[in-house]
Structures are given as structure tokens and as C-alpha cells.
Design an enzyme around this catalytic site. Structure first.
Site: not given
Ligand code: NAG
Ligand code: NAG
Length: 371
Positions: A140-142
């Protein structure tokens, strides 16, 4: 009335015990091979494994840790249920973000965080009997950005990826760890240019590439939703399929989501009204990986790839967080969910988080998240 409350409390306690009853624990892995940036490595290996076991690499968000991701997702419970192993890498830098920008990390076997992660995968294949044909990545995200990095630079290692609220492969490419042009959705390339970036990750690669599923929220102000459309351009170009969805199911898997498929290898799920980050749907990700029907003791079932949309039944996995001890509704208005945005420049949404999560400044003053 009072005895009913006691009964409810007992049921909740029993649920918590069931949720926490994992067959194994999170373990640290050291000396797993070439690791130029000193990526930390943890794993969850259930007591009952599939034969041979698949491997899922699960990568945390900025400021996250392997432990937080282990606790904050249901992948370990699902590993018990299905018999796969989970690797939880831990980012080596102080900010806890993955290196998704250097030429080293973006290039096959050239170094960076991606090589450390892949070294652990190779270790698991060599030493734990992991099925080399069934290695997957999610994050998730990074961690979503790193999932795309792995899809581009190590197409020989991974069979599929599923990423929540990321950016295209090599969107952050350049001298700085944070690329505002990309994050704000202003890096607009042609499908050919995006595809060329992927092909340059491993020049000369001619094998089967991993299929890629990406999730994005339409009101994401950390990694703007334009990145969803750039990801469509990128992966449809890599697979040589149309940018027009072959199917697009409205209301799937939630009322305000839509699931667009571009053939069997590219899928983009857009979440209307959802910010950074889209809550993970681990059972849906497992379905994309083809692991939904895997059982301990068995190999990955050969599956006719679902050419149509998946029906994505509601998750049967119990929540991974302890339910609140009181059943009374919160008195101070709606609270933001785990992972949801809860503050930052221009933010007008909820500023409190559902229990037990805390509104944490992740990228002050721009962005706070329920962690
Ligand atoms: C799929 O359909 C939804 C709802 O009509 C739309 O908002 C979304 O943009 C579509 N997705 C793609 C990739 O075209
Ligand atoms: C749907 O969109 C709303 C905002 O329109 C958002 O608050 C919510 O989290 C989304 N998801 C679900 C499951 O409703």
C-alpha cells in the site's frame, strides 16, 4: 439487559481470541543474500503449508514497518487458511519509505531496495521449498509503488502484483526520494513512454510478465488519482491490449467502486470518494493471485483464468483489529478508518480515527493517516 451486555462482551472476547490465534509468529530473517541497502526482512510461515507453498511479499506504507503491516492486514490469517508464506520487508531509511526512484532499484539485479527484497525471495525458494512459479507482491502507498517497481524490474520473479494507491513503475525515477510531479498526477506520459520505462527495467526480457491489479481512490491527495490512469496506460501498453476496458463492473466490489479489466492481465479498481489509501481487500487480492482455493498440503490449483470479472464475495476473514469493547456508537461524528486520511493541508474530512487507530502526521503538514 445487563446480562445481554455481558453476553455480547463474551462473544467479542471469543472473537478476539479466534482472530489472534495464529498458528505461528512473525520471525526475522537475516543473511538472506545480496542486500546493498540493508532492507530488513521478516516472514510469517504458517505451521501447515501448501505443497509447494507460494510466497507473497507484503510491503508497508511510508513510516510503516514490517510489524505494523503484519498486524494491520489479514495476510497472516489467510496464510494459515491457505498455506502460503508471507515476507514482510522493512524499509531501511529513517522515513520508512521504499526507494522507488533510483536507477539501481528500477533496474534488474542492479541494486537498491528491490534487489534486497528479491534476494529474500530467492532465499525462500532455495531454502524453504517455495514454489518459484507462484511468487506475488502486494503493498500500500509506498509499498504499492514498490510493487510496481518489482513488476517492472523483476518480471522473471513475480507472477502477479496487487497494489493499493500507488504510482506507475518508474514514475518517481530521478534524483529525489519524493517526486512531487508524479505524486500530484502531473507526470503525464504516452502509453509507449510508460511501457518503455517498464521494458527498460529488464532489457531483453522476453518471458511472461506478471499480471498487475491496481486500486486507487478518486479523492487521493497524496498520490493523485491521475496515477490510476497513467497505470492503465503503462500496463495496457506492456501487455499490448486496449486502453478501453474489456469489462467494467460498477458497484464491484463495493457500491462506490468499479472494477475495470483490460484482458486477463491488467485490472484497475477505482474507488469513488475514497482518499489515500484505499483499504486493502486481501481476499480480493488472493483471488487475483489465483490462491483463493489453495489448501494446506496441496499445490496451487490450476485455474481457468476468469476472463470475466470476479464476483469478489464479501470477505469471510475476521477483522485483524480488536473490535471496540463498547458497542455504543461514537459520539463525536464519523471517524476515519484504518489507513484513511485524517488530516493535512486542505483536509476537511474526519480528524479522528476508529479505535484503536491514531491520527498520525505521516508527511507533515501535508498528510496525516490513521495508523
Ligand atoms: C468504470 O466505470 C466507472 C463507473 O461508470 C467509471 O467511473 C470508471 O471511470 C470506469 N473505469 C475505467 C477504467 O474506465
Ligand atoms: C464510498 O465513498 C464514500 C464517499 O463518497 C466513502 O466515505 C466511503 O468510504 C466509500 N466506501 C464505502 C465502502 O462506502
Amino acid at each position: 439487559m445487563f446480562s445481554f451486555k455481558i453476553f455480547t462482551a463474551l462473544v467479542l472476547a471469543a472473537t478476539v481470541n479466534y482472530v489472534q490465534a495464529l498458528s505461528s509468529t512473525l520471525q526475522q530473517l537475516t543473511n538472506f543474500g545480496t542486500n546493498p541497502t540493508n532492507v530488513g526482512m521478516f516472514y510469517y510461515r504458517p505451521t501447515k503449508l501448501a505443497n509447494p507453498p507460494p510466497l507473497i511479499v507484503a510491503m508497508h506504507y511510508c513510516s510503516g514497518t514490517a510489524q505494523a503491516y503484519f498486524q494491520g492486514t489479514s495476510l497472516a490469517q489467510l496464510a494459515d487458511q491457505h498455506g502460503f508464506i508471507v515476507l514482510y520487508p522493512n524499509a531501511p531509511t529513517a522515513g520508512g519509505c521504499w526507494d522507488v526512484h533510483t536507477d539501481a532499484t528500477l533496474t534488474h539485479n542492479a541494486g537498491g531496495d528491490s534487489l534486497g527484497i528479491v534476494s529474500a525471495v530467492r532465499f525462500a525458494i532455495a531454502n524453504w521449498g517455495v514454489d518459484a512459479a507462484n511468487v506475488f507482491a502486494t503493498g500500500t502507498s509506498s509499498g504499492a509503488m514498490m510493487t510496481n517497481v518489482l513488476m517492472g524490474a523483476y518480471p522473471d520473479v513475480f507472477k502477479a502484483g496487487s497494489l493499493y494507491s500507488g504510482v506507475p513503475y518508474a514514475c518517481f525515477q530521478g534524483p529525489n526520494a519524493w517526486n512531487s510531479q508524479c505524486s500530484q498526477g502531473q507526470l503525464i506520459l504516452t502509453p509507449q513512454q510508460w511501457g518503455d520505462r517498464v521494458r527498460n527495467g529488464y532489457p531483453g526480457f522476453t518471458g511472461t510478465r506478471p499480471k498487475v491489479q491496481f486500486w486507487h481512490g478518486t479523492i487521493d491527495t497524496t498520490l493523485y488519482p491521475q496515477n490510476f490512469w497513467e497505470e492503465i496506460k503503462q500496463w495496457t501498453n506492456v501487455f499490448g491490449v486496449s486502453q478501453t476496458p474489456s469489462t467494467n463492473l460498477s458497484g464491484n466490489p463495493l457500491p462506490n467502486y468499479s472494477r475495470a479489466s483490460f484482458g486477463d492481465n491488467v485490472q484497475g479498481i477505482l474507488a469513488q470518494g475514497v482518499g489515500h489509501t484505499v483499504p486493502e481487500r486481501e481476499t480480493d487480492t488472493l483471488e487475483w493471485f489465483g490462491l483463493s482455493n489453495l489448501q494446506p498440503g496441496q499445490g496451487v490449483p490450476s485455474q481457468a483464468p476468469p476472463s470475466g470479472p470476479t464476483t469478489a464475495p464479501a470477505t469471510t476473514v475476521p477483522p485483524t483489529v480488536a473490535p471496540p469493547t463498547s458497542t455504543a456508537p461514537p459520539s463525536n461524528g464519523p471517524a476515519a478508518a484504518h489507513w484513511a486520511q485524517c488530516g493535512g493541508t486542505g483536509w476537511t474530512g474526519p480528524t479522528t480515527c476508529v479505535s484503536p487507530f491514531v491520527c498520525t502526521p505521516v508527511s507533515p503538514p501535508f498528510y496525516s493517516q490513521c495508523l
